[in-house]
Design a protein around this motif. Structure first.
Motif, PDB file in Angstrom:
ATOM      1  N   LEU A  68       0.937  -1.086  -0.100  1.00 44.13           N
ATOM      2  CA  LEU A  68       0.089   0.094   0.009  1.00 44.13           C
ATOM      3  C   LEU A  68       0.910   1.362  -0.028  1.00 44.13           C
ATOM      4  CD1 LEU A  68      -3.099   0.785  -0.019  1.00 44.13           C
ATOM      5  CD2 LEU A  68      -2.696   1.004   2.686  1.00 44.13           C
ATOM      6  N   GLY A  69       2.007   1.097   0.669  1.00 39.05           N
ATOM      7  CA  GLY A  69       2.729   2.316   0.886  1.00 39.05           C
ATOM      8  C   GLY A  69       3.597   2.648  -0.451  1.00 39.05           C
ATOM      9  N   TYR A  70       4.229   1.630  -0.862  1.00 39.87           N
ATOM     10  CA  TYR A  70       5.369   1.504  -1.948  1.00 39.87           C
ATOM     11  C   TYR A  70       4.374   2.127  -3.350  1.00 39.87           C
ATOM     12  CZ  TYR A  70       8.048   0.324  -5.987  1.00 39.87           C
ATOM     13  OH  TYR A  70       8.963   0.330  -7.168  1.00 39.87           O
ATOM     14  N   GLY A 124      -6.063  -4.315  -1.198  1.00 33.98           N
ATOM     15  CA  GLY A 124      -7.297  -4.310  -2.074  1.00 33.98           C
ATOM     16  C   GLY A 124      -8.112  -2.561  -2.200  1.00 33.98           C
ATOM     17  N   THR A 125      -7.462  -1.853  -1.237  1.00 36.53           N
ATOM     18  CA  THR A 125      -7.915  -0.373  -1.383  1.00 36.53           C
ATOM     19  C   THR A 125      -7.610   0.085  -2.761  1.00 36.53           C
ATOM     20  OG1 THR A 125      -7.184  -0.178   0.924  1.00 36.53           O
ATOM     21  CG2 THR A 125      -7.389   1.649  -0.535  1.00 36.53           C
ATOM     22  N   PHE A 126      -6.862  -0.421  -3.455  1.00 42.25           N
ATOM     23  CA  PHE A 126      -6.182   0.077  -4.849  1.00 42.25           C
ATOM     24  C   PHE A 126      -7.369  -0.196  -5.753  1.00 42.25           C
ATOM     25  CE2 PHE A 126      -1.762  -0.033  -3.619  1.00 42.25           C
ATOM     26  CZ  PHE A 126      -1.815   1.494  -3.474  1.00 42.25           C
ATOM     27  N   HIS A 127      -8.394  -0.915  -5.496  1.00 40.98           N
ATOM     28  CA  HIS A 127      -9.463  -1.407  -6.523  1.00 40.98           C
ATOM     29  C   HIS A 127     -10.210  -0.184  -6.787  1.00 40.98           C
ATOM     30  CE1 HIS A 127     -12.264  -2.793  -3.454  1.00 40.98           C
ATOM     31  NE2 HIS A 127     -13.211  -2.251  -4.133  1.00 40.98           N
ATOM     32  N   VAL A 186      -0.656  -0.324 -10.186  1.00 42.02           N
ATOM     33  CA  VAL A 186      -1.769   0.073  -9.187  1.00 42.02           C
ATOM     34  C   VAL A 186      -2.806  -0.801  -9.547  1.00 42.02           C
ATOM     35  CG1 VAL A 186      -3.314   1.801  -8.127  1.00 42.02           C
ATOM     36  CG2 VAL A 186      -0.952   2.278  -8.423  1.00 42.02           C
ATOM     37  N   MET A 187      -3.330  -1.073 -10.781  1.00 40.62           N
ATOM     38  CA  MET A 187      -4.648  -1.628 -11.230  1.00 40.62           C
ATOM     39  C   MET A 187      -4.224  -3.187 -11.049  1.00 40.62           C
ATOM     40  SD  MET A 187      -6.085  -2.232 -14.852  1.00 40.62           S
ATOM     41  CE  MET A 187      -6.685  -0.751 -15.192  1.00 40.62           C
ATOM     42  N   ALA A 188      -3.022  -3.569 -11.012  1.00 42.81           N
ATOM     43  CA  ALA A 188      -2.816  -5.164 -10.972  1.00 42.81           C
ATOM     44  C   ALA A 188      -2.802  -5.490  -9.570  1.00 42.81           C
ATOM     45  CB  ALA A 188      -1.342  -5.201 -11.624  1.00 42.81           C
TER      46      ALA A 188
END
Length: 756
Positions: free
Chosen positions: A22-24, A532-535, A546-548
């Motif tokens: 999440l940070g990277y 999963g925050t990135f979805h 980020v999508m991946a």
């Protein structure tokens, strides 16, 4: 203890890996966010706008409700258009019309297909080619595009004003007359809309996709799903199937089958004297159902705005309480009452953890926290009203009025107040937990509860990492730390652990089972939940990595939900363990509902919109509120109501729940939610989905499409589900209110029945 050690190391490893991801990739959001030009100029050097103009437009957009009035990049309300998709399509049409008249002396529609195709190829090249110069921060547009931008801006300036020729459109979009009275701020607003559309149409310098990964779907310039979109969607489905398979194997072969302890003859918690701080929790329960009832009625009014855009059964409500305001209050009141239910449950547990006694001044702290919550609720609601009514000075809007971001709408001052309140709750909790942690014995479950309480108390602070003029992509990254990570992640862990702690203290499950299940559940939830925050960020100006990550891990979020049907069955059987558990019938029923809606609302409906290829077409359509309603109320709402009824049962020991009232309330809430989704939200969303795939996102949200007779009828039909839900809410609310007020006299509603 060895079994716990493995579970603890698993949880620690999950947290380390997932927060590293999440940070990277969060730094990737910062580095690769779409640039905001210092200047936008024409080919002949005319300056059209500056960076400050665009950011002024962002603040103007915030002041009218931001994401509560239409959406940007697919995030926001569903009644008005997505302004990004709508601006882009209108500007493209103007460009084609100008080009046709310039080249051929006639309108675009009058041209034959060959000449139209030639202009469309030129259009694609003109819009997808990146003309931003990183060296001096200048974006250059053609004179023709500048003219198309001016024509589009004129439409929006009139739409957000009170131009009489667009009154019908404002009604369709549920916009009040004179939404943004200031002409200069309307001009700035259009410049912000242009920038979001530019980022959605222009390819990154190092790739073939736009800054928003080719979102929205716009066939005129070949905005279609990328290859990576399709690949990672397939990967997410494969991972889901594999994850479910491995979970079932683990559940079948590795799950411990410890013998259940014999149920005690009497309810252990009822034998402990109530402390002053616990007795003071009645007002919290009243606040929960007061805000719940307020929210439910607001929801009915917001839904009605979708069929009568400026009126409520003929009364011109929008001039006083416009759609964007009522939707703001609807969402904010939901967050307030659900959070209050969780806070009350924690404050009830604190003295129990502390050996049945209050720490010094605990009741004073409970009282102070309650009135602080009331001040924040009232202050934020008043600020929302003054901002959207355009009464509040624009320089105060972000701090006292409306931030403009869905779920984080309250002004920054009130946000600070909310964080302070949650942090103070953490202090009250730790004052009760601290002494217990120093006692000898198995404290693993208590340590996990402490960790979840600490996370709730601190992670809301992620909302302070962006400001009024922060880049939209960066703001979205931190906003979803709150909406997804804080709410869907750590509240989930707290709820699971708190329930395990309660059932252990009731003597219904062993400490080993309660601890092991809580640790395993925390690892499973957070493994998918943190990255999963990135979805939520596939198309918010982020890149393919980020999508991946979002697609991969959001698929794993669904995995633990498949076993919740079994959990619901286990919860329902608890009532059979002891006669006194009949007093827990309705709190347990709420927890059973949580498991069901977690599986359906968060699991099925959540995965329906999670894969990138799915979200590409349906982000911002009515398929999203299907998931939102089923998950937010179905899971967290029922959890908060279950906690409320549980606390009520103990702080009013003589109370006997009215079986008739609770049965009607519980089932009407569930039936109303099912009707709301199945008869209106889901059918409308699926019809929009077809339009989005076949024509484009702009069309699926357009006035022409949404005002069709069929869709109007489906939105009217929702009234039946809303009414059923409202009646159920009133029944449950009255049970809580009457219990708080008259609980010392058994039931004010019906004679108490013997349970011995």
């Amino acid at each position: 203890m060895a079994h716990y050690r493995k579970l603890w190391w698993t949880l620690i490893a999950v947290l380390a890996v997932t927060f590293a991801l999440l940070g990277y990739f969060g730094t990737e959001v910062y580095r690769k966010a779409p640039p905001i030009p210092d200047r936008v100029v024409t080919e002949d050097g005319t300056v059209l706008m500056t960076r400050d103009d665009i950011l002024d437009g962002q603040t103007a957009w915030q002041s009218v409700g931001g994401m509560q009035l239409g959406s940007i990049w697919g995030h926001g309300a569903y009644q008005a258009p997505d302004w990004t998709a709508d601006w882009l399509h209108r500007e493209l049409i103007h460009w084609l019309e100008l080009a046709a008249r310039e080249r051929y002396g006639q309108s675009y529609d009058a041209l034959d297909s060959e000449h139209q195709a030639m202009l469309q190829r030129a259009l694609r090249d003109a819009y997808r080619t990146n003309t931003f110069q990183q060296s001096d921060g200048t974006l250059t547009v053609s004179n023709r595009r500048a003219e198309a931008m001016a024509l589009t801006a004129d439409y929006y300036s009139r739409l957000f004003g009170d131009a009489p020729e667009l009154r019908g459109t404002r009604q369709s979009y549920a916009m009040k007359e004179g939404t943004l009275p200031s002409e200069s701020r309307r001009r700035a607003l259009t410049q912000f809309f242009f920038w979001t559309a530019w980022a959605a149409a222009t390819e990154r310098p190092d790739g073939e996709a736009t800054y928003t990964n080719n979102w929205p779907h716009e066939p005129l310039i070949d905005n279609v799903p990328t290859a990576e979109n399709i690949i990672w969607s397939i990967v997410s489905v494969i991972l889901l199937i594999a994850g479910v398979g491995f979970l079932i194997l683990g559940w079948a072969f590795l799950r411990r089958h410890d013998d259940e302890p014999p149920a005690p003859a009497r309810d252990p918690l009822s034998l402990v004297s109530l402390t002053p701080s616990q007795k003071a929790l009645g007002k919290y329960l009243f606040l929960v159902v007061a805000l719940f009832t307020f929210q439910v009625f607001l929801g009915g009014a917001v839904a009605h705005y979708t069929v009568e855009g400026q009126h409520f059964y003929g009364f011109e409500l929008s001039q006083y309480f416009p759609y964007s305001l009522l939707r703001t209050w609807h969402i904010q009141s939901a967050l307030f009452w659900i959070a209050t239910g969780f806070l009350a449950a924690g404050l009830f547990l604190a003295p129990i953890i502390n050996g049945g006694k209050d720490p010094k001044f605990q009741k004073l702290g409970v009282d102070v926290l309650f009135w602080a919550l009331v001040v924040v609720v009232v202050g934020s609601f008043v600020g929302n009203y003054l901002a959207i009514a355009q009464i509040m000075p624009e320089n105060l809007n972000f701090w006292l009025g409306h931030q403009g971001y869905e779920y984080v709408d309250l002004g920054r001052l009130w946000q600070i107040g909310k964080f302070t309140g949650v942090a103070f709750w953490l202090v009250l909790m730790l004052r009760g937990i601290g002494p217990a942690l120093r006692q000898p014995g198995d404290k693993h479950l208590l340590v996990l509860l402490t960790a979840s309480v600490t996370a709730i108390g601190l992670f809301y602070g992620a909302g302070f990492f962006y400001g009024e003029r922060t880049h939209l992509s960066i703001m979205e990254y931190w906003r979803w730390w709150i909406v997804h990570l804080w709410v869907e992640g750590f509240f989930e862990v707290f709820a699971t652990t708190a329930l395990a702690f309660i059932f252990y203290n009731l003597g219904l499950v062993s400490r080993t089972v309660a601890t092991g299940a809580s640790l395993a559940s925390a690892s499973l939830f957070l493994l998918g939940g943190v990255p999963g925050t990135f979805h939520h960020l596939y198309f918010a100006g982020t890149t393919t990595p980020v999508m991946a990550v979002g697609a991969t891990f959001s698929a794993l979020e669904v995995v633990p939900l498949v076993v919740l049907g079994y959990e619901a069955w286990e919860h329902s059987k608890l009532r059979e363990r002891a006669p006194w558990m009949e007093q827990m019938k309705w709190p347990v029923a709420c927890f059973v509902a949580v498991a069901f809606w977690n599986m359906l609302g968060a699991g099925v409906f959540g995965f329906m919109i999670n894969p990138p290829i799915s979200l590409y077409y349906i982000q911002g359509l009515n398929t999203t509120p299907v998931h939102a309603h089923a998950a937010l109320f179905g899971v967290y709402g029922f959890l908060a109501l279950g906690f409320t009824l549980l606390v009520l049962r103990y702080i009013r020991p003589q109370l006997r729940f009215s079986d008739r009232l609770m049965r009607n309330g519980f089932w009407l809430l569930n039936i109303g939610l099912v009707l709301m989704i199945s008869t209106s939200l889901l059918p409308v969303g699926l019809i929009q989905f077809h339009a989005s795939v076949s024509e484009g996102m702009w069309y699926a949200r357009s006035e022409a499409f949404m005002q069709q007779d069929l869709l109007q009828t489906l939105r009217w039909v929702r009234t039946f589900g809303d009414v059923v839900f409202i009646i159920g809410a009133l029944a449950v609310a009255w049970q809580v209110v009457s219990g708080v007020l008259f609980g010392s006299r058994a039931s004010a509603l019906e004679p108490a029945e013997s349970n011995t």
